[in-house]
Design a protein around this motif. Structure first.
Motif, short mmCIF file in Angstrom:
data_model
loop_
_atom_site.label_atom_id
_atom_site.label_comp_id
_atom_site.label_asym_id
_atom_site.label_seq_id
_atom_site.Cartn_x
_atom_site.Cartn_y
_atom_site.Cartn_z
N GLY A 193 0.71 -1.12 0.02
CA GLY A 193 -0.05 0.00 0.01
C GLY A 193 0.88 1.25 0.07
O GLY A 193 0.51 2.13 -0.73
N ILE A 194 2.14 1.29 0.65
CA ILE A 194 2.86 2.41 0.79
C ILE A 194 3.56 2.81 -0.59
O ILE A 194 3.52 3.80 -1.20
CB ILE A 194 3.86 2.14 1.84
N GLY A 195 3.90 1.55 -1.28
CA GLY A 195 4.30 1.51 -2.61
C GLY A 195 3.32 2.07 -3.63
O GLY A 195 3.57 3.27 -4.54
N ALA A 196 2.19 1.68 -3.30
CA ALA A 196 0.93 1.99 -4.20
C ALA A 196 0.74 3.53 -4.14
O ALA A 196 0.46 4.41 -5.15
CB ALA A 196 -0.18 1.37 -4.05
N ALA A 197 0.75 4.00 -2.85
CA ALA A 197 0.55 5.57 -2.63
C ALA A 197 1.75 6.62 -3.23
O ALA A 197 1.14 7.37 -3.65
CB ALA A 197 0.67 5.58 -0.99
N ALA A 198 2.84 6.07 -3.23
CA ALA A 198 4.02 6.71 -3.90
C ALA A 198 3.69 6.89 -5.41
O ALA A 198 3.93 7.97 -6.00
CB ALA A 198 5.16 6.24 -3.40
N MET A 199 3.09 5.73 -5.91
CA MET A 199 2.92 5.89 -7.33
C MET A 199 1.89 6.66 -7.69
O MET A 199 1.92 7.35 -8.61
CB MET A 199 2.66 4.50 -7.95
N LEU A 200 0.83 6.59 -7.05
CA LEU A 200 -0.55 7.26 -6.98
C LEU A 200 -0.21 8.93 -7.00
O LEU A 200 -0.77 9.72 -7.57
CB LEU A 200 -1.66 6.90 -6.41
N GLN A 201 0.70 9.33 -6.03
CA GLN A 201 1.13 10.70 -5.74
C GLN A 201 1.62 11.23 -6.89
O GLN A 201 1.59 12.41 -7.00
CB GLN A 201 1.80 10.89 -4.40
N ALA A 202 2.50 10.47 -7.49
CA ALA A 202 3.17 10.63 -8.59
C ALA A 202 2.19 11.26 -9.80
O ALA A 202 2.27 12.21 -10.53
CB ALA A 202 4.29 9.84 -9.24
N VAL A 203 1.34 10.30 -9.82
CA VAL A 203 0.27 10.34 -11.04
C VAL A 203 -0.36 11.61 -10.54
O VAL A 203 -0.69 12.46 -11.53
CB VAL A 203 -0.67 9.35 -11.06
N MET A 204 -0.72 12.11 -9.25
CA MET A 204 -1.65 13.09 -9.11
C MET A 204 -1.03 14.27 -9.41
O MET A 204 -1.39 15.39 -9.91
CB MET A 204 -2.02 13.10 -7.59
#
Length: 373
Positions: A193-204
């Motif tokens: 989940g932490i890894g997914a959050a980092a990727m999504l923050q980059a997308v945002m």
């Protein structure tokens, strides 16, 4: 004479052997009744404590709600508030109460309760206090989908809630199925989940840099987590979500209690572990996503509510978690609006400032316990 003494000794031995089991049974029954009585007394004491805590939390939420409505510039006195609530127009104050402070207080209480329930579901399900929507990527999934809907499609209102729910659900299911593929599901869930959050923050961030400056500014303001744009329509959206999801949470608590016994024990009791866990994940996502769509991501409320409720009640209590979440958001919104002079801070800034030290303390405490073990 020797025979008479022998017969007396034999009769004494027979009497002793006959009365020994009775004495042992009596002793055993006394011990059991004492232990049952002690357990019953401890249970009653714990129940009284929970009732007192819940009563105190309800009082705190009511006080914070009223303070958010009446305190500020200008101050609304209680007699003026009564006139406004009974339908009379008080020049200069009716609009502030009915269109600004009132909706903000209602949205804040509902949002805090929903986030408190969501965080407690994830933390109990994964048996880890770090497992909140803020940490495991669910919040970022909902926020990214909502930002994409706002910036690319111009979506607002209930449709934005659906977008946020879809984004959070996709991320949660992705993380869930990835974590289920190995051992230590709870720890894997958090790390993935932490890894997914980092990727999504980059997308945002990419979406924000590729859009109009004014639209990006509105989205950034929303991403901080603010109640300043609260309306009765948004309050109605949150209330409708809770009317549906709160009873489902109450029904799911019994399943969650069984899951706490461990997968093997839950399976032996006839529970479909994988299906129940997936349903609880969907429920936690829905509670979080509906809130994020209305208020933006209020940092660390879902993370803080469950552990603080456990500190107060000494057990996992969903009602206490919902009340703590509501109190946190109302207190943060009141502090941001009134305690920094001419500067108004969004509630998400205050909750983030409270949550970050608590997260560090929790990590240090867990590390010390692990080293000690």
């Amino acid at each position: 004479m020797f025979q008479r003494a022998s017969s007396r000794s034999a009769s004494r031995a027979a009497t002793a052997s006959a009365t020994a089991p009775a004495d042992a049974n009596a002793t055993r029954e006394a011990v059991l009744s004492a232990s049952v009585g002690a357990d019953g007394t401890a249970t009653q004491r714990a129940s009284r404590r929970v009732r007192r805590v819940l009563a105190g939390l309800i009082a705190a939420v009511i006080v914070l709600f009223i303070a958010r409505v009446v305190l500020g510039d200008p101050v609304v006195y209680l007699d003026q508030l009564w006139l406004i609530l009974t339908g009379e127009t008080v020049p200069g104050l009716s609009f502030i109460v009915t269109e600004h402070r009132g909706p903000a207080a209602v949205v804040g209480a509902l949002a805090g309760a929903a986030l408190g329930l969501s965080g407690t579901i994830f933390q109990t399900l994964l048996r880890n206090p770090l497992a909140s929507p803020d940490v495991i990527g669910v919040g970022y999934g909902a926020a990214t989908a909502a930002v994409a809907g706002m910036l690319a499609l111009g979506i607002t209102g209930p449709a934005l809630s659906l977008f946020a729910f879809a984004g959070g659900l996709v991320v949660a299911l992705f993380v869930y199925f990835m974590a289920e593929s190995g051992k230590n599901t709870g720890g894997r869930f958090i790390l993935i989940g932490i890894g997914a959050a980092a990727m999504l923050q980059a997308v945002m961030n990419y979406l924000l840099t590729r859009t109009d400056v004014r639209a990006a500014g509105d989205a950034l303001h929303w991403l901080v987590g603010s109640l300043s744009s609260s309306t009765w329509d948004r309050a109605a959206v949150l209330a409708a979500c809770l009317v549906v999801l709160a009873p489902l949470t109450a029904l799911a608590v019994s399943k969650l209690r069984i899951l706490e016994l461990g997968d093997d024990a839950a399976t032996s009791l006839g529970l479909n572990v994988r299906g129940t866990r997936a349903a609880l994940v969907v429920l936690g996502v829905a509670l979080s996503a509906c809130t994020i769509a209305v208020t933006g991501p209020l940092a660390f409320v879902a993370f803080l509510a469950g552990p603080l409720a456990r500190l107060l009640t000494h057990r996992t209590n969903f009602v206490a978690s919902a009340l703590v979440g509501a109190a946190l958001v109302l207190a943060a919104d009141f502090a941001g609006a009134n305690l920094f002079g001419d500067v108004t801070l969004p509630a998400g800034v205050i909750t983030g400032a409270l949550g970050a030290p608590f997260l560090l303390w929790l990590l240090v405490r867990s590390n010390k316990q692990g080293m000690g073990g």
